[in-house]
Write a protein that holds these residues in place. Structure first.
Motif, PDB file in Angstrom:
ATOM      1  N   LEU A  58       0.824  -1.210   0.000  1.00 50.87           N
ATOM      2  CA  LEU A  58       0.000   0.000   0.000  1.00 50.87           C
ATOM      3  C   LEU A  58       0.859   1.262   0.000  1.00 50.87           C
ATOM      4  CD1 LEU A  58      -2.794  -1.016   2.559  1.00 50.87           C
ATOM      5  CD2 LEU A  58      -3.066  -0.660   0.104  1.00 50.87           C
ATOM      6  N   GLY A  59       2.164   1.059   0.049  1.00 49.91           N
ATOM      7  CA  GLY A  59       3.050   2.210  -0.061  1.00 49.91           C
ATOM      8  C   GLY A  59       3.605   2.727   1.242  1.00 49.91           C
ATOM      9  N   ALA A  60       3.631   1.895   2.285  1.00 50.38           N
ATOM     10  CA  ALA A  60       4.225   2.345   3.549  1.00 50.38           C
ATOM     11  C   ALA A  60       5.696   2.710   3.331  1.00 50.38           C
ATOM     12  CB  ALA A  60       4.119   1.254   4.611  1.00 50.38           C
ATOM     13  N   SER A  61       6.126   3.782   3.968  1.00 52.51           N
ATOM     14  CA  SER A  61       7.511   4.225   3.836  1.00 52.51           C
ATOM     15  C   SER A  61       8.441   3.434   4.748  1.00 52.51           C
ATOM     16  CB  SER A  61       7.609   5.710   4.195  1.00 52.51           C
ATOM     17  OG  SER A  61       6.664   6.462   3.474  1.00 52.51           O
ATOM     18  N   GLY A  62       7.875   2.665   5.669  1.00 51.20           N
ATOM     19  CA  GLY A  62       8.666   1.857   6.581  1.00 51.20           C
ATOM     20  C   GLY A  62       7.751   1.071   7.499  1.00 51.20           C
ATOM     21  N   TYR A  63       8.344   0.137   8.259  1.00 47.80           N
ATOM     22  CA  TYR A  63       7.535  -0.706   9.148  1.00 47.80           C
ATOM     23  C   TYR A  63       8.376  -1.053  10.367  1.00 47.80           C
ATOM     24  CZ  TYR A  63       3.823  -4.122  10.159  1.00 47.80           C
ATOM     25  OH  TYR A  63       2.756  -4.812  10.716  1.00 47.80           O
ATOM     26  N   VAL A  64       7.934  -0.620  11.528  1.00 44.62           N
ATOM     27  CA  VAL A  64       8.642  -0.929  12.769  1.00 44.62           C
ATOM     28  C   VAL A  64       7.727  -1.793  13.629  1.00 44.62           C
ATOM     29  CG1 VAL A  64       9.584   0.030  14.910  1.00 44.62           C
ATOM     30  CG2 VAL A  64      10.019   1.180  12.729  1.00 44.62           C
ATOM     31  N   VAL A  65       8.269  -2.902  14.102  1.00 45.76           N
ATOM     32  CA  VAL A  65       7.473  -3.837  14.907  1.00 45.76           C
ATOM     33  C   VAL A  65       7.641  -3.525  16.391  1.00 45.76           C
ATOM     34  CG1 VAL A  65       7.138  -6.263  15.510  1.00 45.76           C
ATOM     35  CG2 VAL A  65       7.711  -5.638  13.161  1.00 45.76           C
ATOM     36  N   LYS A  72       1.200  -7.216  24.257  1.00 45.65           N
ATOM     37  CA  LYS A  72       2.323  -7.601  23.402  1.00 45.65           C
ATOM     38  C   LYS A  72       3.143  -6.372  22.979  1.00 45.65           C
ATOM     39  CE  LYS A  72       2.823  -9.180  18.659  1.00 45.65           C
ATOM     40  NZ  LYS A  72       2.009  -9.531  17.486  1.00 45.65           N
ATOM     41  N   GLY A  73       2.459  -5.309  22.595  1.00 41.79           N
ATOM     42  CA  GLY A  73       3.155  -4.117  22.127  1.00 41.79           C
ATOM     43  C   GLY A  73       3.824  -3.341  23.236  1.00 41.79           C
ATOM     44  N   LEU A  74       3.120  -3.191  24.337  1.00 38.65           N
ATOM     45  CA  LEU A  74       3.633  -2.338  25.411  1.00 38.65           C
ATOM     46  C   LEU A  74       4.570  -3.075  26.361  1.00 38.65           C
ATOM     47  CD1 LEU A  74       0.769  -0.022  26.696  1.00 38.65           C
ATOM     48  CD2 LEU A  74       3.005   0.653  25.780  1.00 38.65           C
ATOM     49  N   GLY A  75       4.258  -4.344  26.659  1.00 40.03           N
ATOM     50  CA  GLY A  75       5.031  -5.094  27.652  1.00 40.03           C
ATOM     51  C   GLY A  75       6.515  -5.075  27.351  1.00 40.03           C
ATOM     52  N   GLY A  76       6.854  -5.465  26.144  1.00 42.03           N
ATOM     53  CA  GLY A  76       8.262  -5.513  25.759  1.00 42.03           C
ATOM     54  C   GLY A  76       8.905  -4.136  25.755  1.00 42.03           C
ATOM     55  N   SER A  77       8.140  -3.138  25.332  1.00 41.70           N
ATOM     56  CA  SER A  77       8.688  -1.778  25.261  1.00 41.70           C
ATOM     57  C   SER A  77       8.990  -1.229  26.642  1.00 41.70           C
ATOM     58  CB  SER A  77       7.693  -0.829  24.582  1.00 41.70           C
ATOM     59  OG  SER A  77       7.379  -1.277  23.291  1.00 41.70           O
ATOM     60  N   LEU A  78       8.246  -1.681  27.645  1.00 40.40           N
ATOM     61  CA  LEU A  78       8.379  -1.102  28.981  1.00 40.40           C
ATOM     62  C   LEU A  78       9.185  -1.985  29.932  1.00 40.40           C
ATOM     63  CD1 LEU A  78       4.799   0.425  29.367  1.00 40.40           C
ATOM     64  CD2 LEU A  78       6.933   1.584  28.774  1.00 40.40           C
ATOM     65  N   GLY A  79       9.786  -3.043  29.416  1.00 41.51           N
ATOM     66  CA  GLY A  79      10.708  -3.807  30.246  1.00 41.51           C
ATOM     67  C   GLY A  79      10.275  -5.218  30.599  1.00 41.51           C
ATOM     68  N   TRP A  80       9.185  -5.700  29.989  1.00 38.12           N
ATOM     69  CA  TRP A  80       8.742  -7.070  30.258  1.00 38.12           C
ATOM     70  C   TRP A  80       8.704  -7.859  28.940  1.00 38.12           C
ATOM     71  CZ3 TRP A  80       6.439  -2.993  32.985  1.00 38.12           C
ATOM     72  CH2 TRP A  80       6.560  -3.039  34.371  1.00 38.12           C
ATOM     73  N   PRO A  81       9.863  -8.184  28.379  1.00 38.87           N
ATOM     74  CA  PRO A  81       9.886  -8.909  27.099  1.00 38.87           C
ATOM     75  C   PRO A  81       9.182 -10.259  27.170  1.00 38.87           C
ATOM     76  CG  PRO A  81      12.078  -8.843  28.107  1.00 38.87           C
ATOM     77  CD  PRO A  81      11.214  -7.935  28.902  1.00 38.87           C
ATOM     78  N   GLU A  82       9.153 -10.846  28.376  1.00 34.70           N
ATOM     79  CA  GLU A  82       8.485 -12.142  28.533  1.00 34.70           C
ATOM     80  C   GLU A  82       6.990 -12.028  28.179  1.00 34.70           C
ATOM     81  OE1 GLU A  82      10.019 -14.761  28.989  1.00 34.70           O
ATOM     82  OE2 GLU A  82       8.723 -16.270  29.898  1.00 34.70           O
ATOM     83  N   LEU A  83       6.398 -10.899  28.519  1.00 36.44           N
ATOM     84  CA  LEU A  83       4.976 -10.712  28.199  1.00 36.44           C
ATOM     85  C   LEU A  83       4.776 -10.718  26.686  1.00 36.44           C
ATOM     86  CD1 LEU A  83       3.836  -7.960  30.751  1.00 36.44           C
ATOM     87  CD2 LEU A  83       3.528 -10.438  30.894  1.00 36.44           C
ATOM     88  N   THR A  84       5.655 -10.043  25.983  1.00 43.22           N
ATOM     89  CA  THR A  84       5.551 -10.010  24.520  1.00 43.22           C
ATOM     90  C   THR A  84       5.731 -11.419  23.950  1.00 43.22           C
ATOM     91  OG1 THR A  84       6.318  -7.732  24.395  1.00 43.22           O
ATOM     92  CG2 THR A  84       6.595  -9.070  22.414  1.00 43.22           C
ATOM     93  N   ARG A  85       6.710 -12.142  24.512  1.00 38.84           N
ATOM     94  CA  ARG A  85       7.007 -13.493  24.001  1.00 38.84           C
ATOM     95  C   ARG A  85       5.799 -14.418  24.174  1.00 38.84           C
ATOM     96  NH1 ARG A  85       8.432 -18.269  25.487  1.00 38.84           N
ATOM     97  NH2 ARG A  85       8.414 -17.856  27.733  1.00 38.84           N
ATOM     98  N   ILE A  86       5.136 -14.326  25.308  1.00 38.09           N
ATOM     99  CA  ILE A  86       3.997 -15.208  25.576  1.00 38.09           C
ATOM    100  C   ILE A  86       2.733 -14.717  24.862  1.00 38.09           C
ATOM    101  CG2 ILE A  86       2.515 -16.112  27.410  1.00 38.09           C
ATOM    102  CD1 ILE A  86       4.940 -15.945  29.282  1.00 38.09           C
ATOM    103  N   ALA A  87       2.614 -13.401  24.738  1.00 35.28           N
ATOM    104  CA  ALA A  87       1.403 -12.844  24.123  1.00 35.28           C
ATOM    105  C   ALA A  87       1.346 -13.102  22.614  1.00 35.28           C
ATOM    106  CB  ALA A  87       1.324 -11.338  24.393  1.00 35.28           C
ATOM    107  N   THR A  88       2.509 -13.211  21.981  1.00 38.04           N
ATOM    108  CA  THR A  88       2.535 -13.310  20.514  1.00 38.04           C
ATOM    109  C   THR A  88       1.766 -14.540  19.987  1.00 38.04           C
ATOM    110  OG1 THR A  88       4.588 -12.057  20.410  1.00 38.04           O
ATOM    111  CG2 THR A  88       4.060 -13.417  18.497  1.00 38.04           C
ATOM    112  N   PRO A  89       2.071 -15.760  20.464  1.00 33.31           N
ATOM    113  CA  PRO A  89       1.299 -16.900  19.954  1.00 33.31           C
ATOM    114  C   PRO A  89      -0.161 -16.864  20.410  1.00 33.31           C
ATOM    115  CG  PRO A  89       2.834 -17.617  21.678  1.00 33.31           C
ATOM    116  CD  PRO A  89       3.156 -16.194  21.366  1.00 33.31           C
ATOM    117  N   LEU A  90      -0.406 -16.314  21.595  1.00 34.14           N
ATOM    118  CA  LEU A  90      -1.790 -16.234  22.074  1.00 34.14           C
ATOM    119  C   LEU A  90      -2.621 -15.319  21.166  1.00 34.14           C
ATOM    120  CD1 LEU A  90      -4.021 -16.834  24.096  1.00 34.14           C
ATOM    121  CD2 LEU A  90      -3.095 -15.018  25.570  1.00 34.14           C
TER     122      LEU A  90
END
Lengths: 153, 95
Positions: free
Chosen positions: A120-127, B40-58
């Motif tokens: 769709l033309g995203a300029s980048g993608y950060v996960v 998943k998005g916030l946990g890892g960003s704020l210092g709990w990578p384990e939450l992201t790891r477990i949340a991803t398959p769920l």
């Protein structure tokens, strides 16, 4: 198949000549339905220095309504939002301005999401979760295509 | 700012876990997926990578259930993430 997209380089359409005709009233528009995610991204951007003009929107509808007036240099879009999702917002912005710099910042790491965004033309993608450097990479990419350093007044 | 966000996230963990428990118990897969996606998005960003790891398959499992509501959910669906949320609450000094 390796579906880990956490180390995807900042790729996408080369994007804009943003200094062209339209005035920018905002350096970075952050669109995310989670307040903490918006705050975190804003804090990271501010930590790089400069006197950035940041603007936040809580959903896609709000973002699309404000986008033409703001004409942000960089738009950072979450994907998974209630109502209009980030991919629909990207599509609509692309329809209005083919050269806008619009990147996705999403916890949606499925490779299909990435492919759709790029098609769709995203300029980048950060996960999400991301390292601050990934956001800086996006800003550097914007600088390389536009010639503008948003951290310099 | 990050320290405050981390404190707020941790303080919200009991409510987050309760909302997730309710959503799972009532088979509200879209709501459960939304909560898990946020963790998943916030946990890892704020210092709990384990939450992201477990949340991803769920999150993927919940997406599949959303697409096919007739598919029977796993017996312990969400159990590991709920346990990780409890552990995160006790973790005063995350990574």
């Amino acid at each position: 198949m390796n579906t880990d997209t956490s180390e995807i380089p900042v790729i996408g359409t080369p994007g804009p000549q943003p200094e062209a005709a339209w005035p920018h009233r905002c350096d970075v528009l952050i669109v995310d339905d989670t307040g903490a995610s918006r705050e975190l991204l804003a804090a990271i951007l501010r930590s790089f220095g400069g006197n950035l003009k940041l603007h936040e929107c809580r959903n896609g509808t709000e973002a699309l309504a404000q986008w033409p007036q703001l004409n942000p240099r960089i738009t950072l879009l979450d994907i998974d939002m209630p109502g209009m999702d980030g991919l629909a917002v990207l599509k609509s912005i692309r329809f209005q301005r083919a050269d806008a710099f619009v990147a996705m910042v999403s916890a949606g790491s499925a490779i299909q999401n990435v492919r759709t965004a790029l098609s769709l033309g995203a300029s980048g993608y950060v996960v999400k979760p991301y390292k601050s450097q990934r956001i800086l990479d996006l800003v550097h990419k914007y600088r390389s295509v536009s010639g503008v350093d948003i951290f310099k007044p | 700012v990050v320290d405050r966000l981390r404190t707020d996230f941790r303080a919200d963990l009991p409510d987050t876990a309760a909302l997730l428990r309710d959503a799972l118990a009532s088979a509200d897969w879209p709501q459960a997926r939304h909560i898990v996606h946020r963790i998943k998005g916030l946990g890892g960003s704020l210092g709990w990578p384990e939450l992201t790891r477990i949340a991803t398959p769920l999150e993927q499992q919940l997406g599949a259930l959303q697409d096919d509501p007739l598919h029977p959910p796993d017996r312990d669906l969400g159990g590991p993430l709920l346990a990780a949320l409890d552990a995160a609450l006790l973790d005063e000094d995350p990574a």
